[in-house]
Design a protein around this motif. Structure first.
Motif, PDB file in Angstrom:
ATOM      1  N   ILE A 159      46.148  26.040 -10.928  1.00  0.00           N
ATOM      2  CA  ILE A 159      47.595  26.029 -11.225  1.00  0.00           C
ATOM      3  C   ILE A 159      47.966  27.437 -11.687  1.00  0.00           C
ATOM      4  N   VAL A 160      48.959  28.040 -11.022  1.00  0.00           N
ATOM      5  CA  VAL A 160      49.287  29.439 -11.348  1.00  0.00           C
ATOM      6  C   VAL A 160      50.779  29.622 -11.664  1.00  0.00           C
ATOM      7  N   PRO A 161      51.096  30.721 -12.352  1.00  0.00           N
ATOM      8  CA  PRO A 161      52.489  31.023 -12.698  1.00  0.00           C
ATOM      9  C   PRO A 161      53.165  31.843 -11.601  1.00  0.00           C
ATOM     10  N   ILE A 167      48.398  37.496  -6.728  1.00  0.00           N
ATOM     11  CA  ILE A 167      47.247  38.020  -7.482  1.00  0.00           C
ATOM     12  C   ILE A 167      46.651  36.924  -8.371  1.00  0.00           C
ATOM     13  N   MET A 168      47.523  36.172  -9.054  1.00  0.00           N
ATOM     14  CA  MET A 168      47.005  35.112  -9.935  1.00  0.00           C
ATOM     15  C   MET A 168      46.234  34.067  -9.129  1.00  0.00           C
ATOM     16  N   ALA A 169      46.765  33.753  -7.927  1.00  0.00           N
ATOM     17  CA  ALA A 169      46.051  32.794  -7.077  1.00  0.00           C
ATOM     18  C   ALA A 169      44.720  33.390  -6.641  1.00  0.00           C
ATOM     19  N   SER A 188      53.502  28.048  -8.663  1.00  0.00           N
ATOM     20  CA  SER A 188      54.686  27.778  -9.482  1.00  0.00           C
ATOM     21  C   SER A 188      55.856  27.354  -8.593  1.00  0.00           C
ATOM     22  N   GLU A 189      56.659  26.444  -9.091  1.00  0.00           N
ATOM     23  CA  GLU A 189      57.854  26.016  -8.364  1.00  0.00           C
ATOM     24  C   GLU A 189      58.855  27.174  -8.230  1.00  0.00           C
ATOM     25  N   LYS A 190      58.673  28.228  -9.047  1.00  0.00           N
ATOM     26  CA  LYS A 190      59.594  29.371  -8.986  1.00  0.00           C
ATOM     27  C   LYS A 190      59.190  30.375  -7.913  1.00  0.00           C
ATOM     28  N   TYR A 218      56.694  20.690  -8.947  1.00  0.00           N
ATOM     29  CA  TYR A 218      56.925  20.960 -10.372  1.00  0.00           C
ATOM     30  C   TYR A 218      55.676  20.639 -11.193  1.00  0.00           C
ATOM     31  N   GLY A 219      55.604  21.267 -12.367  1.00  0.00           N
ATOM     32  CA  GLY A 219      54.413  21.106 -13.205  1.00  0.00           C
ATOM     33  C   GLY A 219      54.082  19.658 -13.532  1.00  0.00           C
ATOM     34  N   PRO A 220      55.024  18.926 -14.157  1.00  0.00           N
ATOM     35  CA  PRO A 220      54.696  17.546 -14.538  1.00  0.00           C
ATOM     36  C   PRO A 220      54.443  16.645 -13.331  1.00  0.00           C
ATOM     37  N   THR A 238      46.558  29.359 -15.071  1.00  0.00           N
ATOM     38  CA  THR A 238      47.192  30.527 -15.697  1.00  0.00           C
ATOM     39  C   THR A 238      48.644  30.171 -15.942  1.00  0.00           C
ATOM     40  N   GLY A 239      49.112  30.426 -17.160  1.00  0.00           N
ATOM     41  CA  GLY A 239      50.492  30.112 -17.500  1.00  0.00           C
ATOM     42  C   GLY A 239      50.705  30.234 -18.993  1.00  0.00           C
ATOM     43  N   SER A 240      51.667  29.502 -19.492  1.00  0.00           N
ATOM     44  CA  SER A 240      52.027  29.626 -20.907  1.00  0.00           C
ATOM     45  C   SER A 240      50.999  28.944 -21.802  1.00  0.00           C
ATOM     46  N   LYS A 245      47.626  24.377 -23.473  1.00  0.00           N
ATOM     47  CA  LYS A 245      47.063  23.403 -24.425  1.00  0.00           C
ATOM     48  C   LYS A 245      47.066  22.000 -23.823  1.00  0.00           C
ATOM     49  N   GLN A 246      48.137  21.693 -23.085  1.00  0.00           N
ATOM     50  CA  GLN A 246      48.197  20.362 -22.452  1.00  0.00           C
ATOM     51  C   GLN A 246      47.116  20.218 -21.383  1.00  0.00           C
ATOM     52  N   ILE A 247      46.794  21.312 -20.713  1.00  0.00           N
ATOM     53  CA  ILE A 247      45.760  21.267 -19.661  1.00  0.00           C
ATOM     54  C   ILE A 247      44.422  20.848 -20.276  1.00  0.00           C
ATOM     55  N   VAL A 249      44.001  19.114 -22.965  1.00  0.00           N
ATOM     56  CA  VAL A 249      44.117  17.695 -23.344  1.00  0.00           C
ATOM     57  C   VAL A 249      43.924  16.815 -22.112  1.00  0.00           C
ATOM     58  N   MET A 250      44.579  17.204 -21.003  1.00  0.00           N
ATOM     59  CA  MET A 250      44.482  16.380 -19.780  1.00  0.00           C
ATOM     60  C   MET A 250      43.044  16.355 -19.265  1.00  0.00           C
ATOM     61  N   ALA A 251      42.357  17.499 -19.375  1.00  0.00           N
ATOM     62  CA  ALA A 251      40.949  17.527 -18.935  1.00  0.00           C
ATOM     63  C   ALA A 251      40.128  16.565 -19.788  1.00  0.00           C
ATOM     64  N   THR A 261      41.672  28.487 -19.044  1.00  0.00           N
ATOM     65  CA  THR A 261      43.088  28.796 -19.231  1.00  0.00           C
ATOM     66  C   THR A 261      43.296  30.285 -19.534  1.00  0.00           C
ATOM     67  N   GLU A 262      44.162  30.906 -18.750  1.00  0.00           N
ATOM     68  CA  GLU A 262      44.574  32.300 -19.002  1.00  0.00           C
ATOM     69  C   GLU A 262      46.031  32.224 -19.430  1.00  0.00           C
ATOM     70  N   LEU A 263      46.314  32.541 -20.702  1.00  0.00           N
ATOM     71  CA  LEU A 263      47.622  32.193 -21.269  1.00  0.00           C
ATOM     72  C   LEU A 263      48.412  33.422 -21.726  1.00  0.00           C
ATOM     73  N   GLY A 264      49.288  33.213 -22.669  1.00  0.00           N
ATOM     74  CA  GLY A 264      50.266  34.235 -23.027  1.00  0.00           C
ATOM     75  C   GLY A 264      49.704  35.391 -23.829  1.00  0.00           C
ATOM     76  N   GLY A 265      50.583  36.361 -24.097  1.00  0.00           N
ATOM     77  CA  GLY A 265      50.173  37.525 -24.873  1.00  0.00           C
ATOM     78  C   GLY A 265      51.348  38.157 -25.604  1.00  0.00           C
ATOM     79  N   PRO A 461      36.184  41.966 -16.666  1.00  0.00           N
ATOM     80  CA  PRO A 461      36.755  40.658 -17.015  1.00  0.00           C
ATOM     81  C   PRO A 461      38.165  40.789 -17.579  1.00  0.00           C
ATOM     82  N   PHE A 462      38.968  39.746 -17.347  1.00  0.00           N
ATOM     83  CA  PHE A 462      40.353  39.719 -17.834  1.00  0.00           C
ATOM     84  C   PHE A 462      40.582  38.369 -18.503  1.00  0.00           C
ATOM     85  N   GLY A 463      40.942  38.404 -19.777  1.00  0.00           N
ATOM     86  CA  GLY A 463      41.203  37.156 -20.494  1.00  0.00           C
ATOM     87  C   GLY A 463      41.341  37.459 -21.966  1.00  0.00           C
TER      88      GLY A 463
HETATM   89  P1  NAD Z   1      54.193  27.809 -17.319  1.00  0.00           P
HETATM   90  O1  NAD Z   1      53.127  27.411 -18.275  1.00  0.00           O
HETATM   91  O2  NAD Z   1      55.553  27.296 -17.532  1.00  0.00           O
HETATM   92  O3  NAD Z   1      53.801  27.365 -15.834  1.00  0.00           O
HETATM   93  C1  NAD Z   1      52.572  27.761 -15.248  1.00  0.00           C
HETATM   94  C2  NAD Z   1      52.205  26.763 -14.174  1.00  0.00           C
HETATM   95  O4  NAD Z   1      51.964  25.505 -14.810  1.00  0.00           O
HETATM   96  C3  NAD Z   1      53.294  26.515 -13.142  1.00  0.00           C
HETATM   97  O5  NAD Z   1      52.712  26.328 -11.880  1.00  0.00           O
HETATM   98  C4  NAD Z   1      53.932  25.222 -13.624  1.00  0.00           C
HETATM   99  O6  NAD Z   1      54.536  24.456 -12.607  1.00  0.00           O
HETATM  100  C5  NAD Z   1      52.718  24.501 -14.182  1.00  0.00           C
HETATM  101  N1  NAD Z   1      53.041  23.464 -15.170  1.00  0.00           N
HETATM  102  C6  NAD Z   1      54.109  23.397 -15.992  1.00  0.00           C
HETATM  103  N2  NAD Z   1      54.067  22.262 -16.727  1.00  0.00           N
HETATM  104  C7  NAD Z   1      52.931  21.611 -16.366  1.00  0.00           C
HETATM  105  C8  NAD Z   1      52.334  20.387 -16.756  1.00  0.00           C
HETATM  106  N3  NAD Z   1      52.904  19.595 -17.664  1.00  0.00           N
HETATM  107  N4  NAD Z   1      51.166  20.033 -16.168  1.00  0.00           N
HETATM  108  C9  NAD Z   1      50.570  20.832 -15.253  1.00  0.00           C
HETATM  109  N5  NAD Z   1      51.111  21.986 -14.833  1.00  0.00           N
HETATM  110  C10 NAD Z   1      52.272  22.379 -15.381  1.00  0.00           C
HETATM  111  O7  NAD Z   1      54.153  29.405 -17.267  1.00  0.00           O
HETATM  112  P2  NAD Z   1      55.047  30.377 -16.395  1.00  0.00           P
HETATM  113  O8  NAD Z   1      56.396  30.468 -17.001  1.00  0.00           O
HETATM  114  O9  NAD Z   1      54.939  30.004 -14.959  1.00  0.00           O
HETATM  115  O10 NAD Z   1      54.258  31.754 -16.569  1.00  0.00           O
HETATM  116  C11 NAD Z   1      54.433  32.596 -17.634  1.00  0.00           C
HETATM  117  C12 NAD Z   1      53.284  32.487 -18.585  1.00  0.00           C
HETATM  118  O11 NAD Z   1      52.054  32.770 -17.918  1.00  0.00           O
HETATM  119  C13 NAD Z   1      53.367  33.502 -19.701  1.00  0.00           C
HETATM  120  O12 NAD Z   1      53.071  32.888 -20.920  1.00  0.00           O
HETATM  121  C14 NAD Z   1      52.293  34.521 -19.334  1.00  0.00           C
HETATM  122  O13 NAD Z   1      51.788  35.244 -20.422  1.00  0.00           O
HETATM  123  C15 NAD Z   1      51.270  33.657 -18.705  1.00  0.00           C
HETATM  124  N6  NAD Z   1      50.358  34.446 -17.875  1.00  0.00           N
HETATM  125  C16 NAD Z   1      49.087  34.665 -18.337  1.00  0.00           C
HETATM  126  C17 NAD Z   1      48.199  35.437 -17.589  1.00  0.00           C
HETATM  127  C18 NAD Z   1      46.793  35.700 -18.052  1.00  0.00           C
HETATM  128  O14 NAD Z   1      45.962  36.105 -17.239  1.00  0.00           O
HETATM  129  N7  NAD Z   1      46.483  35.500 -19.328  1.00  0.00           N
HETATM  130  C19 NAD Z   1      48.622  35.976 -16.364  1.00  0.00           C
HETATM  131  C20 NAD Z   1      49.920  35.726 -15.938  1.00  0.00           C
HETATM  132  C21 NAD Z   1      50.781  34.950 -16.699  1.00  0.00           C
END
Ligand code: NAD
Length: 496
Positions: A159-161, A167-169, A188-190, A218-220, A238-240, A245-247, A249-251, A261-265, A461-463
């Motif tokens: 699942i990617v943002p 690149i994320m994919a 991402s749906e965006k 969409y994510g949900p 990769t995402g917020s 955190k929900q990912i 939990v779901m796992a 999980t690769e998350l925010g900064g 490495p990136f994380g």
């Molecule tokens: P997001 O968490 O809203 O969405 C990321 C992906 O998760 C999307 O594909 C979305 O559809 C999916 N998603 C949303 N809700 C979900 C759910 N309930 N269950 C499963 N999947 C769900 O994040 P975003 O707005 O797309 O991306 C921005 C975030 O990504 C920022 O916080 C940014 O820092 C982070 N990010 C991190 C890295 C990294 O390598 N650390 C790289 C790029 C972006």
């Protein structure tokens, strides 16, 4: 054709999912609109996948894994296909770059020069690596042989943002596929378009049907079913931080699939008065926060400048701001494009309002730009006089907004830099080697830059630490995420 003169009405992008080697509509026929943030136009409609589509895609991935059509190939054979896949990206570079720019708003110059090349390089690098990695034999007693082998996990959900869609994919699908797994990718749906095209190019390169599936949605609706699926062995996200955190939990709620999980900064960038090159530090500070419209997880969004050089630094920074004025992303020289959509633009503008309300000094920008285009643009924005308690110093804005804080004491600035739920990246600028090493060591971040912020390579490495996530993308370490470790004990009754 120049990108600028491209007639968007001819861009009839295919928004159908790609499952088991075939382009398909969502089973219930639902779609969602794919709107370009460049000028607000409808690009196409996209399959709105849900549980049923994810089930079919996972089953296709499982069948491909079970009959070994991909994982059963010799590593050298998988390597050849991965390299062809990379070549396919380069052969379609203009098309992919255009799609990425129209879909998420980044300047064409970077979509073409950075995103396509980087994704292709990633696919090639993991392909090249996979037939050069050896397994192990443990140093046991001579009465037995213990083989320690890496095996692909099975079906990997990805699942990617939207900020670097290709690149994320690539960071996830390249090591997962090279290691022999099947993949189900939810973009991402965006920004779903390039992922769908990548899966077509993978098929053309020789990745067998069923091995690489893409389920937009969409994510949900499409992401959660993947993360909760009982037949998915690993979920790479990769995402917020909120969704990450929900990912986990779901796992845990489902089959205890491996979850990465690769998350925010909210990366701190610390400039000491003895910085070896102030102009370079200023350029890197602005380049870092304004690249990709500030929509980078590792953007150096908290700038700490030593008080004695603060005014000089800000004067130089303000002189550079006009170079980042937002412009048509399709124009060849544009460096600041559109924010991905209205929702994200409004979120960035809300943070700017909070910055003003909480007492930060707005030095540059602070407003929407290019309104008459119908697109989503925000001026490059700089706040000074920011204090660590302010919202714009704590929360990830994910837009072109720089928060400038100042400091006088090294221990105190390190404490403030670490005072964050995030720990993705950090930087320190000084000519004092002891200070550079000491501060780099004290910063709680996955990557620390010294006297630069640009270096990047697939080999590293990136994380992040803390709530920036679990696991590492890129480098050989990424294979750890997509392989299980198996020990095989063989008894040896030696006749001699
Ligand atoms: P997001 O968490 O809203 O969405 C990321 C992906 O998760 C999307 O594909 C979305 O559809 C999916 N998603 C949303 N809700 C979900 C759910 N309930 N269950 C499963 N999947 C769900 O994040 P975003 O707005 O797309 O991306 C921005 C975030 O990504 C920022 O916080 C940014 O820092 C982070 N990010 C991190 C890295 C990294 O390598 N650390 C790289 C790029 C972006």
């Amino acid at each position: 054709m120049t990108f600028e003169s491209f007639d968007m009405t001819t861009a009839l992008y295919d928004g159908r999912a790609l499952i088991n080697g075939v382009r398909v509509h969502a089973l219930d026929g639902q779609t969602f609109d794919c709107i370009s943030p460049v000028d607000g136009r409808l690009l196409t409609t996209v399959a709105r996948c849900g549980q049923a589509d994810v089930d079919v895609a996972v089953a296709a991935g499982r069948a491909a894994f079970e009959d070994r059509r991909w994982c059963g190939l010799a590593p050298a054979a998988r390597k050849r296909v991965m390299i062809k896949f990379a070549d396919q990206l380069l052969a379609h570079a203009d098309e992919l770059a255009m799609m990425e720019t129209l879909d998420m708003g980044k300047p064409i110059k970077y979509a073409r020069g950075v995103d396509v090349n980087s994704a292709a390089n990633c696919l090639r690098w993991y392909g090249e690596a996979v037939d050069k990695i050896y397994d192990e034999i443990a140093p046991t007693a001579s009465t037995a042989l213990a083989l320690i082998q890496r095996e692909p996990m099975g079906v990997v959900g990805v699942i990617v943002p939207w900020n670097y869609p290709m690149i994320m994919a690539a960071w996830k699908i390249a090591p997962a596929l090279a290691a022999g797994n099947s993949v189900v990718l939810k973009p991402s749906e965006k920004s779903p378009l390039t992922a769908l095209r990548l899966a077509e190019l993978a098929l053309e390169a020789g990745i067998p049907p069923g091995v690489f599936n893409v389920v937009p949605g969409y994510g949900p609706e499409a992401g959660s079913p993947l993360a909760l699926h009982m037949d998915v062995d690993c979920i790479a996200f990769t995402g917020s931080t909120r969704v990450g955190k929900q990912i986990h939990v779901m796992a845990g709620q489902s089959n205890l699939k491996r979850a990465w999980t690769e998350l925010g900064g909210k990366s701190p960038n610390i400039v000491f008065a003895d910085c070896p090159d102030l102009d370079k530090a200023v350029e890197a500070a602005l380049g870092g926060i304004f690249f990709n419209q500030g929509e980078s997880c590792n953007a150096p969004s908290r700038l700490f400048v030593e008080a004695s050089i603060r005014d000089q630094f800000l004067e130089k920074a303000l002189a550079l701001v006009p170079a980042y004025a937002p412009a048509n992303p399709l124009a060849p020289d544009t460096v600041m494009g559109a924010i991905v959509d209205q929702t994200q633009m409004n979120s960035v503008l809300r943070y700017i309002e909070l910055g003003k309300q909480e007492g930060a000094a707005l030095l540059a920008g602070g407003a929407q730009a290019l309104r008459d285009t119908g697109g989503c643009y925000v001026q490059p924005t700089i706040f000074a006089g920011v204090t660590p308690d302010m919202t714009i110093a704590r929360e990830e804005i994910f837009g072109p907004v720089l928060s400038v804080l100042s400091f006088t004491d090294t221990a105190e600035v390190v404490r403030q830099a670490n005072q964050s739920i995030y720990g993705l990246q950090a930087a320190v600028w000084t000519r004092d080697i002891n200070k550079a090493h000491g501060v780099a060591r004290a910063l709680r971040a996955g990557t620390v830059h010294v006297n630069q912020y640009d270096e990047d390579d697939i080999t590293v490495p990136f994380g992040g630490y803390k709530q920036s996530g679990v696991g590492r993308d890129k480098s050989l370490h990424a294979f750890d995420k997509y392989t299980e470790t198996k020990t095989t004990w063989i008894r040896i009754d030696s006749p001699v």
